[in-house]
Design an enzyme around this catalytic site. Sequence first.
Site, PDB file in Angstrom:
ATOM      1  N   GLU B  70       0.813  -1.225   0.000  1.00 24.88           N
ATOM      2  CA  GLU B  70       0.000   0.000   0.000  1.00 24.88           C
ATOM      3  C   GLU B  70       0.840   1.265   0.000  1.00 24.88           C
ATOM      4  OE1 GLU B  70      -0.515  -2.600   1.933  1.00 24.88           O
ATOM      5  OE2 GLU B  70      -2.484  -3.340   1.311  1.00 24.88           O
ATOM      6  N   HIS B 139     -11.045  -4.560  10.334  1.00 20.83           N
ATOM      7  CA  HIS B 139     -11.749  -4.481   9.041  1.00 20.83           C
ATOM      8  C   HIS B 139     -13.117  -3.809   9.169  1.00 20.83           C
ATOM      9  CE1 HIS B 139      -8.750  -7.461   7.808  1.00 20.83           C
ATOM     10  NE2 HIS B 139      -9.117  -7.280   6.567  1.00 20.83           N
TER      11      HIS B 139
HETATM   12  C1  LIG Z   1      -2.290  -4.380   4.725  1.00 14.18           C
HETATM   13  C2  LIG Z   1      -3.322  -5.219   4.087  1.00 14.18           C
HETATM   14  N1  LIG Z   1      -3.517  -5.123   2.772  1.00 14.18           N
HETATM   15  C3  LIG Z   1      -4.436  -5.867   2.149  1.00 14.18           C
HETATM   16  C4  LIG Z   1      -5.220  -6.734   2.862  1.00 14.18           C
HETATM   17  C5  LIG Z   1      -6.290  -7.569   2.176  1.00 14.18           C
HETATM   18  N2  LIG Z   1      -5.843  -8.940   2.084  1.00 14.18           N
HETATM   19  C6  LIG Z   1      -6.189  -9.858   2.995  1.00 14.18           C
HETATM   20  S1  LIG Z   1      -5.485 -11.335   2.716  1.00 14.18           S
HETATM   21  C7  LIG Z   1      -4.703 -10.757   1.345  1.00 14.18           C
HETATM   22  C8  LIG Z   1      -3.838 -11.663   0.541  1.00 14.18           C
HETATM   23  C9  LIG Z   1      -2.654 -12.117   1.303  1.00 14.18           C
HETATM   24  O1  LIG Z   1      -1.911 -12.957   0.517  1.00 14.18           O
HETATM   25  P1  LIG Z   1      -0.843 -13.918   1.133  1.00 14.18           P
HETATM   26  O2  LIG Z   1       0.096 -13.119   1.971  1.00 14.18           O
HETATM   27  O3  LIG Z   1      -0.257 -14.687   0.033  1.00 14.18           O
HETATM   28  O4  LIG Z   1      -1.647 -14.844   2.138  1.00 14.18           O
HETATM   29  P2  LIG Z   1      -2.744 -15.935   1.758  1.00 14.18           P
HETATM   30  O5  LIG Z   1      -4.060 -15.243   1.738  1.00 14.18           O
HETATM   31  O6  LIG Z   1      -2.383 -16.519   0.447  1.00 14.18           O
HETATM   32  O7  LIG Z   1      -2.665 -16.915   2.863  1.00 14.18           O
HETATM   33  C10 LIG Z   1      -5.004  -9.415   1.127  1.00 14.18           C
HETATM   34  C11 LIG Z   1      -4.469  -8.620   0.024  1.00 14.18           C
HETATM   35  C12 LIG Z   1      -5.009  -6.799   4.242  1.00 14.18           C
HETATM   36  N3  LIG Z   1      -5.742  -7.578   5.011  1.00 14.18           N
HETATM   37  N4  LIG Z   1      -4.048  -6.045   4.827  1.00 14.18           N
END
Ligand SMILES: Cc1ncc(C[n+]2csc(CCOP(=O)(O)OP(=O)(O)O)c2C)c(N)n1
Lengths: 335, 335, 331, 331
Positions: B70, B139
């Site tokens: 971000e 959230h």
């Molecule tokens: C700072 C932040 N940005 C975006 C999100 C929205 N978000 C939640 S899970 C996710 C994906 C995370 O991907 P990864 O680290 O690969 O974990 P996975 O979901 O695959 O376990 C996103 C973008 C968030 N919760 N926090």
Amino acid sequence: MSEKSFRQAINEALREEMRRDPDVFLIGEDIAGGTGGDGEEDAWGGVMGVTKGLLGEFGASRVIDTPISETAYIGAAAGAAVTGMRPVAELMFCDFAGVCFDQIMNQTAKLRYMLGGQAKVPLVIRMQCGGGFNAAAQHSQTLHGLFTHIPGLKVVMPSNPYEAKGLLIESIRDDDPVMFMEHKFMYDDKGEVPDESYAIPLGEAYYSRDGEDITICALGRMVNLCNQAADDLAQENIGCTVIDLRSTSPLDEESICESVEETGRLVVVDEGYPRCGFAADIAALAAVRAQPALRAPVKLVTPPHTTIPFAPTLEELYIPSVDRIKQGIKETLAA
Amino acid sequence: MSEKSFRQAINEALREEMRRDPDVFLIGEDIAGGTGGDGEEDAWGGVMGVTKGLLGEFGASRVIDTPISETAYIGAAAGAAVTGMRPVAELMFCDFAGVCFDQIMNQTAKLRYMLGGQAKVPLVIRMQCGGGFNAAAQHSQTLHGLFTHIPGLKVVMPSNPYEAKGLLIESIRDDDPVMFMEHKFMYDDKGEVPDESYAIPLGEAYYSRDGEDITICALGRMVNLCNQAADDLAQENIGCTVIDLRSTSPLDEESICESVEETGRLVVVDEGYPRCGFAADIAALAAVRAQPALRAPVKLVTPPHTTIPFAPTLEELYIPSVDRIKQGIKETLAA
Amino acid sequence: MIAITEGARATLLNKEILLEAFRRMRTIREFEDRIHINSAKGEVPGFIHLSAGQEASAVGICMHLTHEDHIASTHRGHGHSIAKGCDVTAMMDEIYAKRTGLCAGKGGSMHMADLSKGMIGANGIVGGGVPLTAGAALKARILGTDRVAVAFFGDGALNEGATLETMNLAKVLNLPMIFAMEDNGYGEATPSSWAIGGEVLKRAEGFGLSACALDGHDFFQMHEAAGRIIKDVRDGKGPAFMHISTYRYYGHFEGDAATYRSEGEAEKMQKEKDCLMIFRNKALAADLATEKELDEIEQQVARLLDDAVEHARQAPAPGAADLATDVYVSY
Amino acid sequence: MIAITEGARATLLNKEILLEAFRRMRTIREFEDRIHINSAKGEVPGFIHLSAGQEASAVGICMHLTHEDHIASTHRGHGHSIAKGCDVTAMMDEIYAKRTGLCAGKGGSMHMADLSKGMIGANGIVGGGVPLTAGAALKARILGTDRVAVAFFGDGALNEGATLETMNLAKVLNLPMIFAMEDNGYGEATPSSWAIGGEVLKRAEGFGLSACALDGHDFFQMHEAAGRIIKDVRDGKGPAFMHISTYRYYGHFEGDAATYRSEGEAEKMQKEKDCLMIFRNKALAADLATEKELDEIEQQVARLLDDAVEHARQAPAPGAADLATDVYVSY
Ligand SMILES: Cc1ncc(C[n+]2csc(CCOP(=O)(O)OP(=O)(O)O)c2C)c(N)n1
Ligand SMILES: Cc1ncc(C[n+]2csc(CCOP(=O)(O)OP(=O)(O)O)c2C)c(N)n1
Ligand SMILES: [Mg+2]
Ligand SMILES: [Mg+2]
């Protein structure tokens, strides 16, 4: 008891608490300074020299310099706190809360509640705030309003060396996260500071001055300006109550409301941004809890709602001054 | 004119502005979704599906998916804005302002002022806010108070699909940075939305309802709850003025003060944290500018000053409800 | 048999550990599957992210940790919690938003935590738990204990400043910390192969971390490598990084149709790479356990989860008296 | 002569460019030296960070940029501003907090900027300008122009999330962006060798950036390499990273006694590695310029700075009418 500077008072609080409790440690950028280099060890003691000399007594494992990575080290401090330590992190300037705000707002502040009460987060984040050095937009903010907005954070701002020591000791012993804000213009201010250890409770305002005509609320450096204004106005037979709030969260609502009920008039003096700021918060308190007693509109003496300018000519206009405070008091008395 | 959802209204605003102005582009995480993968292109259209379909019309150079970074992409959007583009960035949840707060507070908001007026920053940051989905502490926040505190940011929150489209179009055309807050509970709300393009000015409140007994201020989803409360109270011959503020910054101070001067009573309903929050800001406005007209204490109907709980039973108690609003109104009328 | 003795030295496991590992993996899977089903029925409030498919990573690592070692997790944290020893009934209660939940119903799936087990918490903020983990490691360094801390995070989180800064901090302060990056192929809808510039191991090494790639589908490899790595970290050899290949079977969150995947991708992975299946096959082939033993564990776990769901359904919800507690310790 | 033709291909420079480069470097040095002196006299408000010693990096790079290419800088930004073509008188007025300043007296040293010259701004936040630079590069990518953007930042800033995230973003979006890391040995009082875990180039390459190490004391090497690198970036070959070794003569900020350095360190660097000295020696040895030409430039620059300081002293300060303007374009 002896005369000490604001800087010394803070250093003393840190030293005493580190002696008392082995779980207390310090972490931040250049809080020693020179780590890993060829020059002097403990070269800086932080940018304001506040932690100078602590490395010598407590060693590098408790006075920890870090890379320039606020999210990492503020978060690490929070993680250490939640697992049982009592870190005091130095964020240098409160403006830098921007680069680690998630760790402050979404982690540190919320951990206890999110975890259903199982977590304590005895973390103190020290930082300087305020203007007066023409340090411009990104080094002069006073962001206690921002921090007060976040449930779970305590927010403390001393107005003199005596308070600095006592409030910091209390903050370190407190089991909640405390944002401890030191006005950068005050580090060389001198005042009586007991040599022994003492703690000043959070959330108890101090009646810095008693008067019957009007209530003035402030904290930090602004308290001193308010007292100067009140001194001047005393010549004109105007009696001001000046309340030094000491902390914004917890807030001593009772003291404020009681005084307003007596005087019927309220001036709030604050160096933070006005919109959704701390001055507005106090005005709202009066409107909600003391409206029947109000005999005049509440007056806010704050900067305009603008970014902080660099030029001394502008900064002087920007920060509340004794003159503007007096004018605000007089307007409120005349209304 | 036809019935459209809040989601569609926003999508339409984006589409129309992208057609009108080639400098407008979108950037964010999964605002298309599936970029670089084997599955469907434009798989998501953002987590709430708001931008769905725009990739097809405008292509990947104007609908830009990013890594989960971000600070980098909000900062890049600000950098693009200051060098002449008109980005609309999607921050997904306003809670994520934490991880990029420096770019919001110290860069985006301050650039114009720090640069002595040479910079324009026509950046819109879209994000969802609010509770109702039991999405818990990180959230569910409604951080317009935080953003309003920062000079240089405009803050907009529509209360229905009609406003969503018109306010977003205006925000995109505005030369200042705008925090555009979409309540997550409203995406499926339906309402009349003109097919043609229209802009609703920022800083002009909408009298959602006229009544003589009391003034109620709110914005976003809370406006609808206020109107429901007012409907109910109309049965009891209580006349409420409901002011939908639409934006907190700029703020239509005149409309608020005028109404309070007529009714003498003010209730502010807000989903944000109360301390140094938006409700307090409006109460302060009344205390400063309309105190003589106040015939009762100002009433704030807000969550308690706590982190947002997960459990539905708790979240329901947390968020202002029609019942709590009615109670607040009645108390204020009785005072 | 070859695969085991070669790549994974499964023979080093004693039987107790082996069966306990299977039990934990199986518990995670059952936990996730039930939530998946009950979530579709509308029983489960809030945002739910399931880790079914990723069990071998959580368990392979956590088998080497005690309750005094800390971990922090992500939004996809049920597996790590169970692997670290959190009570499954209290976890289910929490998911069902009950007062008896691990976080008294205030946290939910995204904030699951149990400090008494060394589980600092799931986290709703991508990358948010990584600096916190460094804090637990810092505690160990300051106090001079041999505790370690493991940050679990996803491929997507590798691009967050919080994660990246902490990789450097851990190296510079020589923290006893392990970065366990579970690369399940996607961050939300976006493939990790697209979102990560350069190469993961090279990036980690560029921060001075000792780094290795692991097959997260193979418990034996995970367990063996994690044992080695954690021991080194415990011995003060500095922070380490694991790039763990894995896969999540369900969508990003409950409700996600996962159309960003290619047709049949998840099914193929489950069929060919399922970590429970591989575990069973290898364990049986190497005569480390009998069918009966494993089946029995499966049945026990199924009953445990039946009970947990039932308990969660019946448990009392928190109420008005709980709303404003736990904000501050003292105020 | 050997050094030039070998390492730096100085002969590729035409004379006009050569003299212009010298003029800019000299201007930076004079600018900094005067501020240093006048700051000690109490003439200069605010926080001041001087870059004297680092001129060859700023100029070596910016000589390849037009006003349509963008740069962003740091708290130590005077040199980059001058190298990018900002008006020296307006800059000095800004330093002196005058209404005629480049930012109308509202920004000061740490926020020096001139968008008309493609200078997005100095920055008071370490790492803060790096994402902004990516935005300028993104603009070029979206509009399909051949503009590039350069982020100047320090060794300390390499450990900020903002910088690290942007390195990845630039790679993934294939932005025409250059990361110019000026390693002057210290971030405040802390040596970069201590604060950076791992190796810089390896870290940059770990993000997929093409990376190289450069001697920031040698204008000719800087200029030649920057030319090549910037051309590649302009041609769409993806983002690049430069690790530039350099040194600041003065303390971190004006007032810093710099006791974290070893005795005589700064003096030794200035004596042996000064970029202006090296420039002069190489240029003369290779017959690229005459002593007279260089001396004349020095005198011109000195006069320019005399005038600038005088102008700054006399210029009007901003007043009450300026306080609340420029917050919003419209309100
Ligand atoms: C700072 C932040 N940005 C975006 C999100 C929205 N978000 C939640 S899970 C996710 C994906 C995370 O991907 P990864 O680290 O690969 O974990 P996975 O979901 O695959 O376990 C996103 C973008 C968030 N919760 N926090
Ligand atoms: C986010 C942030 N953290 C800390 C600071 C305080 N600070 C100002 S300059 C500086 C050192 C920066 O070092 P480097 O990037 O090497 O740049 P240099 O000063 O050497 O040019 C620090 C820590 C800051 N301004 N912003
Ligand atoms: Mg993933
Ligand atoms: Mg440096």
